[in-house]
Design a protein around this motif. Structure first.
Motif, PDB file in Angstrom:
ATOM      1  N   TYR A  54      32.986  46.246  38.675  1.00 37.68           N
ATOM      2  CA  TYR A  54      34.201  45.719  39.291  1.00 37.68           C
ATOM      3  C   TYR A  54      33.848  44.861  40.504  1.00 37.68           C
ATOM      4  O   TYR A  54      32.911  45.176  41.248  1.00 37.68           O
ATOM      5  CB  TYR A  54      35.117  46.847  39.762  1.00 37.68           C
ATOM      6  N   GLU A  55      34.609  43.814  40.676  1.00 39.89           N
ATOM      7  CA  GLU A  55      34.579  43.044  41.917  1.00 39.89           C
ATOM      8  C   GLU A  55      35.698  43.586  42.801  1.00 39.89           C
ATOM      9  O   GLU A  55      36.856  43.658  42.387  1.00 39.89           O
ATOM     10  CB  GLU A  55      34.816  41.562  41.629  1.00 39.89           C
ATOM     11  N   ALA A 294      49.426  46.276  39.540  1.00 41.32           N
ATOM     12  CA  ALA A 294      48.230  46.573  38.752  1.00 41.32           C
ATOM     13  C   ALA A 294      48.496  46.368  37.274  1.00 41.32           C
ATOM     14  O   ALA A 294      49.577  46.704  36.772  1.00 41.32           O
ATOM     15  CB  ALA A 294      47.772  48.002  39.002  1.00 41.32           C
ATOM     16  N   ASP A 295      47.506  45.802  36.579  1.00 44.89           N
ATOM     17  CA  ASP A 295      47.498  45.745  35.120  1.00 44.89           C
ATOM     18  C   ASP A 295      46.618  46.894  34.636  1.00 44.89           C
ATOM     19  O   ASP A 295      45.488  47.054  35.103  1.00 44.89           O
ATOM     20  CB  ASP A 295      46.954  44.407  34.623  1.00 44.89           C
ATOM     21  N   THR A 304      42.574  46.834  35.020  1.00 41.02           N
ATOM     22  CA  THR A 304      41.739  45.666  34.753  1.00 41.02           C
ATOM     23  C   THR A 304      41.802  44.692  35.917  1.00 41.02           C
ATOM     24  O   THR A 304      40.852  43.967  36.186  1.00 41.02           O
ATOM     25  CB  THR A 304      42.177  44.966  33.461  1.00 41.02           C
ATOM     26  N   GLU A 305      42.917  44.689  36.608  1.00 38.07           N
ATOM     27  CA  GLU A 305      43.097  43.878  37.815  1.00 38.07           C
ATOM     28  C   GLU A 305      44.212  44.520  38.627  1.00 38.07           C
ATOM     29  O   GLU A 305      45.229  44.951  38.073  1.00 38.07           O
ATOM     30  CB  GLU A 305      43.439  42.438  37.458  1.00 38.07           C
ATOM     31  N   SER A 307      46.006  44.860  42.939  1.00 34.61           N
ATOM     32  CA  SER A 307      46.004  44.488  44.354  1.00 34.61           C
ATOM     33  C   SER A 307      46.902  45.427  45.133  1.00 34.61           C
ATOM     34  O   SER A 307      47.912  45.924  44.616  1.00 34.61           O
ATOM     35  CB  SER A 307      46.478  43.043  44.547  1.00 34.61           C
ATOM     36  N   ARG A 324      41.745  44.064  46.557  1.00 36.01           N
ATOM     37  CA  ARG A 324      41.937  43.627  45.184  1.00 36.01           C
ATOM     38  C   ARG A 324      40.732  44.067  44.370  1.00 36.01           C
ATOM     39  O   ARG A 324      39.602  44.050  44.861  1.00 36.01           O
ATOM     40  CB  ARG A 324      42.075  42.095  45.096  1.00 36.01           C
ATOM     41  N   ARG A 326      38.892  43.673  40.313  1.00 35.82           N
ATOM     42  CA  ARG A 326      38.900  42.938  39.042  1.00 35.82           C
ATOM     43  C   ARG A 326      37.755  43.423  38.180  1.00 35.82           C
ATOM     44  O   ARG A 326      36.608  43.452  38.632  1.00 35.82           O
ATOM     45  CB  ARG A 326      38.785  41.437  39.303  1.00 35.82           C
ATOM     46  N   ARG A 327      38.072  43.807  36.958  1.00 35.58           N
ATOM     47  CA  ARG A 327      37.025  44.255  36.018  1.00 35.58           C
ATOM     48  C   ARG A 327      36.148  43.062  35.642  1.00 35.58           C
ATOM     49  O   ARG A 327      36.635  41.979  35.307  1.00 35.58           O
ATOM     50  CB  ARG A 327      37.696  44.851  34.775  1.00 35.58           C
TER      51      ARG A 327
END
Length: 329
Positions: A54-55, A294-295, A304-305, A307, A324, A326-327
């Motif tokens: 993840y970022e 969030a997704d 998966t993403e 914030s 935040r 992000r996968r």
């Protein structure tokens, strides 16, 4: 968030408040806004024994100036009993405002106060994705004391003005040592305490729910009351979670000012009366609002993403913190 005219201690307390993580879900006591149409529950079933990259972006806004730091983390789940053990390792990155200080395990130039945060950490997570405890807390907490003086120097470069910062850091260090493994988990597992297990409580799709929640900052003596509105939708193949939280302004103002009053008096500041009065005036109109989106993967329950942004306004100034994720694979 805090301008140069604000006292240093106020800035430190607001930083702690901005960094604190509220409950990202509410239980079955949440009140829905309309009649039942049938509920769904997002399963939490993360892939086991696999590296999830993840970022993670940490965001800060102070007096209109935005700062962002990005780190890469690897998450790995393994089964234990009915729940999971989550191991998180930092791969690379930097800190907000310290872009010239890359985070790298084993770097001899890393300030002592930051080194414990570089180590892999393991957490017990229950079957629904709720974080239970920080597993290696007993080993980690003993490493924070050595770097406290270094942290004071980072917060206040001017040695002649370090007494208030030293009092605050000393109090925080004392609080760290008293934390249980359960209390330490949400303080160190940021932002994942917010993003794990979203949707674990049954919800009707497309309906708004409201619930009374509380925010545990880790440094103030009591949690802060708040009200949350939340909604689960499925606009495509993934679920989408949206949540808005308003923290009680009176409770927030009183908690911050009472805590800072203790800190100022402990520092031996001869002008403590004036500073306390100025601080109460500066923080009297504080307003704090959280937004979370969030997704969520419908098969694993992992985001998966996502914030999470906390906005803070006081004394005519706006700012805040957020994260935040992000996968990456």
């Amino acid at each position: 968030m805090v301008g140069r005219k604000k006292p240093l201690l106020a800035g430190l307390a607001l930083l702690a408040l901005a960094s604190a993580t509220p409950p990202a879900t509410a239980g079955d006591d949440a009140v829905k806004t309309s009649a039942s149409k049938g509920e769904v529950r997002v399963p939490f079933a993360p892939p086991l024994d696999q590296s999830l990259r993840y970022e993670v972006s940490a965001l800060r806004n102070r007096v209109g100036q935005e700062r962002q730091a990005i780190v890469e983390q690897v998450l790995r789940f393994r089964r234990e009993g009915e729940g999971y053990v989550l191991r998180i390792e930092l791969v690379s990155g930097s800190l907000p405002g310290l872009g010239d200080l890359p985070l790298k395990i084993g770097d001899p130039n890393m300030p002592p106060s930051l080194r414990p945060f570089m180590e892999p950490m393991e957490y017990d997570v229950d079957a629904d994705g709720a974080v239970v405890r920080l597993r290696n807390w007993d080993q980690l907490k003993g490493k924070f004391g050595a770097g406290m003086q270094d942290m004071v120097a980072l917060l206040e470069p001017d040695e002649a003005k370090r007494a208030p910062a030293a009092a605050m850091v000393g109090k925080m260090a004392e609080g760290f040592q008293k934390l249980s493994a359960e209390q330490a988990a949400p303080m160190f597992l940021k932002p994942w305490t917010t993003f794990l297990g979203l949707g674990r409580h049954p919800r009707e799709l497309d309906e708004w729910y409201e619930a009374d929640v509380s925010l545990d900052t880790g440094i103030f003596p009591m949690p802060l009351p708040a009200t949350s509105q939340m909604q689960l939708t499925r606009p495509g193949t993934a679920y989408h979670w949206e949540q808005h939280t308003q923290i009680d302004p009176k409770a927030a103002s009183e908690a911050i000012t009472s805590y800072l009053e203790t800190m100022i008096q402990a520092s031996g500041d001869k002008a403590s009366g004036t500073k306390i009065a100025d601080m109460r005036k500066a923080l009297g109109d504080i307003a704090i609002h959280d937004e979370l989106e969030a997704d969520i993967d419908p098969l694993t329950g992992m985001v998966t993403e996502a914030s999470y942004i906390r906005s803070i306004e006081t004394g005519g100034q706006k700012g805040g913190n957020g994260s935040r994720v992000r996968r990456m694979d």
